[in-house]
Write a protein that holds these residues in place. Structure first.
Motif, PDB file in Angstrom:
ATOM      1  N   UNK A   1      59.687 -31.459   3.643  1.00  8.75           N
ATOM      2  CA  UNK A   1      60.221 -30.635   4.717  1.00  8.75           C
ATOM      3  C   UNK A   1      61.544 -29.989   4.315  1.00  8.75           C
ATOM      4  N   UNK A   2      62.384 -30.754   3.612  1.00 16.50           N
ATOM      5  CA  UNK A   2      63.675 -30.234   3.190  1.00 16.50           C
ATOM      6  C   UNK A   2      63.553 -29.048   2.249  1.00 16.50           C
ATOM      7  N   UNK A   3      62.684 -29.181   1.241  1.00 16.30           N
ATOM      8  CA  UNK A   3      62.497 -28.089   0.289  1.00 16.30           C
ATOM      9  C   UNK A   3      61.881 -26.879   0.980  1.00 16.30           C
ATOM     10  N   UNK A   4      60.936 -27.130   1.885  1.00 17.63           N
ATOM     11  CA  UNK A   4      60.315 -26.026   2.619  1.00 17.63           C
ATOM     12  C   UNK A   4      61.356 -25.269   3.449  1.00 17.63           C
ATOM     13  N   UNK A   5      62.292 -25.995   4.076  1.00 22.30           N
ATOM     14  CA  UNK A   5      63.360 -25.351   4.836  1.00 22.30           C
ATOM     15  C   UNK A   5      64.233 -24.482   3.939  1.00 22.30           C
TER      16      UNK A   5
ATOM     17  N   UNK B   1      58.666 -39.252 -11.263  1.00 17.98           N
ATOM     18  CA  UNK B   1      59.151 -39.828 -10.019  1.00 17.98           C
ATOM     19  C   UNK B   1      58.244 -39.442  -8.857  1.00 17.98           C
ATOM     20  N   UNK B   2      58.059 -40.383  -7.944  1.00 17.87           N
ATOM     21  CA  UNK B   2      57.181 -40.181  -6.803  1.00 17.87           C
ATOM     22  C   UNK B   2      57.649 -39.011  -5.932  1.00 17.87           C
ATOM     23  N   UNK B   3      58.953 -38.831  -5.820  1.00 16.48           N
ATOM     24  CA  UNK B   3      59.464 -37.773  -4.951  1.00 16.48           C
ATOM     25  C   UNK B   3      59.159 -36.376  -5.484  1.00 16.48           C
ATOM     26  N   UNK B   4      58.861 -36.273  -6.786  1.00 23.15           N
ATOM     27  CA  UNK B   4      58.570 -34.959  -7.368  1.00 23.15           C
ATOM     28  C   UNK B   4      57.358 -34.317  -6.694  1.00 23.15           C
ATOM     29  N   UNK B   5      56.349 -35.127  -6.397  1.00 19.02           N
ATOM     30  CA  UNK B   5      55.146 -34.610  -5.749  1.00 19.02           C
ATOM     31  C   UNK B   5      55.460 -34.101  -4.351  1.00 19.02           C
ATOM     32  N   UNK B   6      56.247 -34.863  -3.576  1.00 18.98           N
ATOM     33  CA  UNK B   6      56.598 -34.455  -2.212  1.00 18.98           C
ATOM     34  C   UNK B   6      57.378 -33.150  -2.216  1.00 18.98           C
ATOM     35  N   UNK B   7      58.348 -33.074  -3.091  1.00 11.94           N
ATOM     36  CA  UNK B   7      59.191 -31.878  -3.111  1.00 11.94           C
ATOM     37  C   UNK B   7      58.379 -30.652  -3.559  1.00 11.94           C
ATOM     38  N   UNK B   8      57.469 -30.853  -4.501  1.00 13.01           N
ATOM     39  CA  UNK B   8      56.645 -29.731  -4.951  1.00 13.01           C
ATOM     40  C   UNK B   8      55.748 -29.236  -3.828  1.00 13.01           C
ATOM     41  N   UNK B   9      55.215 -30.169  -3.036  1.00 11.41           N
ATOM     42  CA  UNK B   9      54.405 -29.774  -1.888  1.00 11.41           C
ATOM     43  C   UNK B   9      55.210 -28.903  -0.933  1.00 11.41           C
ATOM     44  N   UNK B  10      56.484 -29.236  -0.739  1.00  8.71           N
ATOM     45  CA  UNK B  10      57.338 -28.440   0.126  1.00  8.71           C
ATOM     46  C   UNK B  10      57.610 -27.064  -0.457  1.00  8.71           C
ATOM     47  N   UNK B  11      57.803 -26.999  -1.765  1.00 16.23           N
ATOM     48  CA  UNK B  11      58.046 -25.711  -2.410  1.00 16.23           C
ATOM     49  C   UNK B  11      56.804 -24.820  -2.310  1.00 16.23           C
ATOM     50  N   UNK B  12      55.647 -25.397  -2.590  1.00 18.63           N
ATOM     51  CA  UNK B  12      54.401 -24.627  -2.479  1.00 18.63           C
ATOM     52  C   UNK B  12      54.191 -24.123  -1.055  1.00 18.63           C
ATOM     53  N   UNK B  13      54.409 -25.003  -0.085  1.00 15.59           N
ATOM     54  CA  UNK B  13      54.195 -24.623   1.316  1.00 15.59           C
ATOM     55  C   UNK B  13      55.141 -23.514   1.726  1.00 15.59           C
ATOM     56  N   UNK B  14      56.405 -23.626   1.348  1.00 17.26           N
ATOM     57  CA  UNK B  14      57.373 -22.605   1.707  1.00 17.26           C
ATOM     58  C   UNK B  14      57.040 -21.252   1.093  1.00 17.26           C
ATOM     59  N   UNK B  15      56.675 -21.256  -0.183  1.00 21.15           N
ATOM     60  CA  UNK B  15      56.325 -19.996  -0.844  1.00 21.15           C
ATOM     61  C   UNK B  15      55.057 -19.400  -0.229  1.00 21.15           C
ATOM     62  N   UNK B  16      54.091 -20.257   0.080  1.00 17.98           N
ATOM     63  CA  UNK B  16      52.835 -19.798   0.680  1.00 17.98           C
ATOM     64  C   UNK B  16      53.070 -19.220   2.070  1.00 17.98           C
ATOM     65  N   UNK B  17      53.936 -19.862   2.841  1.00 19.13           N
ATOM     66  CA  UNK B  17      54.224 -19.390   4.197  1.00 19.13           C
ATOM     67  C   UNK B  17      54.757 -17.960   4.213  1.00 19.13           C
ATOM     68  N   UNK B  18      55.454 -17.594   3.151  1.00 16.10           N
ATOM     69  CA  UNK B  18      56.063 -16.254   3.095  1.00 16.10           C
ATOM     70  C   UNK B  18      55.330 -15.338   2.103  1.00 16.10           C
TER      71      UNK B  18
ATOM     72  N   UNK C   1      62.161 -16.741  -6.617  1.00 16.94           N
ATOM     73  CA  UNK C   1      62.868 -18.003  -6.349  1.00 16.94           C
ATOM     74  C   UNK C   1      62.496 -19.006  -7.435  1.00 16.94           C
ATOM     75  N   UNK C   2      63.504 -19.478  -8.166  1.00 17.31           N
ATOM     76  CA  UNK C   2      63.289 -20.500  -9.193  1.00 17.31           C
ATOM     77  C   UNK C   2      63.434 -21.886  -8.575  1.00 17.31           C
TER      78      UNK C   2
END
Length: 326
Positions: free
Chosen positions: A153-157, A179-196, A170-171
């Motif tokens: 959610x944070x990365x998506x914001x 690290x486990x958190x890498x997957x979560x953050x990538x999901x947020x980045x993908x979602x944010x880019x896809x949303x726009x 956007x880089x």
């Protein structure tokens, strides 16, 4: 000792004063001491931080971890529990430390951060039936107890914020992939880019290691591309500071030529020049929640409402982001 504490007349004044002086020097607390004797506990918990660096390399101080420790130690102090902290490089010495701590029962339980995929540390602690909690979401077992910030959610914001400023290139400076958190953050980045409806350019996705130097190194690589990014989203504030240094060294202005976003909102983010737009996570509160969860496991009480908490982060907009130059 009980005669001294209870003011018994059976104890000579000279002896009483000597014992009281020793109690003060040892920070003796009767309730904690009695509990320790009756339960065979150390009344100490431990934290082990693994540095993603080779043996012998100096550790880079992490203000975020210091804030986390402050939150945990505050809760521990009010419960008369000690806190021991180790920093160890990734590799054989890490395994040896875990074995030494568990076999020697140096602490009653452990708080771990940044769990890795297929993490051997977690497997070992489970097999040893040793109490532990994670700062970081972990999905591989129902018996794992954790508290985390919603990194996706944070990365998506952050992406939403940059897209609203009309950034398209956007880089992303990703966390270490193991690290486990890498997957979560990538999901947020993908979602944010896809949303726009923004395209993810693989050339603008670089893996860092959370250090300021890796942020600097990655930024120099990105900004040397034929089509450089207009915004760089970082996985923590330290990497963002490295990015800002690289931008400024190249004669560009942070927030005008290149926008920069961090993650954590450490104290320096507010006082940087320019101040850093970042994702805030309430780290002291998280530390206290981790302590409460671990103490419940050690005491054998219910963890309902404590384990599996996913805390919502907050976007803090400051001077390091702005509209790209036309």
């Amino acid at each position: 000792m009980s005669h001294v504490l209870n003011g018994s007349t059976l104890v000579r004044e000279e002896t009483r004063l000597r014992v009281l002086k020793a109690i003060e020097a040892l920070s003796y607390h009767p309730k904690a001491a009695a509990r320790s004797l009756s339960t065979q506990r150390s009344d100490t918990i431990g934290m082990i931080r693994t540095e993603l660096r080779p043996d012998g390399a100096p550790a880079e101080q992490d203000p975020f971890i210091l804030e986390l420790i402050a939150g945990i130690s505050h809760a521990a102090m009010h419960n008369y529990v000690g806190l021991t902290f180790w920093t160890v490089p990734v590799g054989p010495s890490e395994t040896e430390l875990y074995q030494r701590v568990v076999r020697g029962r140096q602490v009653d339980g452990l708080i771990m951060f940044a769990p890795r995929r297929n993490d051997p540390r977690i497997v070992y602690l489970q097999q040893s039936n040793f109490p532990f909690v994670l700062f970081g979401q972990f999905d591989h077992s129902e018996n794992i107890h954790w508290v985390d910030v919603d990194g996706s959610s944070g990365v998506e914001m952050a992406v939403d914020h940059l897209a609203a400023l009309n950034h398209e290139r956007i880089a992303y400076l990703a966390p270490p992939s193991e690290q486990q958190l890498a997957l979560r953050r990538w999901e947020g980045f993908e979602a944010g880019m896809r949303n726009h409806r923004l395209k993810i350019d693989p050339e603008l996705v670089v893996e860092g290691d959370f250090s300021e130097f890796s942020g600097y190194r990655c930024a120099r690589l990105l900004l040397d591309r034929p089509s450089p990014p207009t915004a760089i989203l970082c996985s923590n504030d330290r990497m963002a500071f490295g990015v800002m240094r690289a931008v400024q060294e190249l004669g560009m202005i942070v927030g005008h030529d290149v926008s920069v976003v961090g993650f954590d909102d450490i104290a320096m983010a507010r006082h940087a020049h320019p101040s850093l737009t970042t994702i805030y996570q309430p780290v002291r509160e998280i530390g206290q929640l981790l302590f409460q969860l671990l103490q419940a496991l050690i005491d054998g009480t219910s963890t309902d409402g404590l384990s599996g908490q996913l805390i919502k982060p907050v976007l803090r907009v400051r001077e390091s982001t702005g509209r790209p130059r036309s």
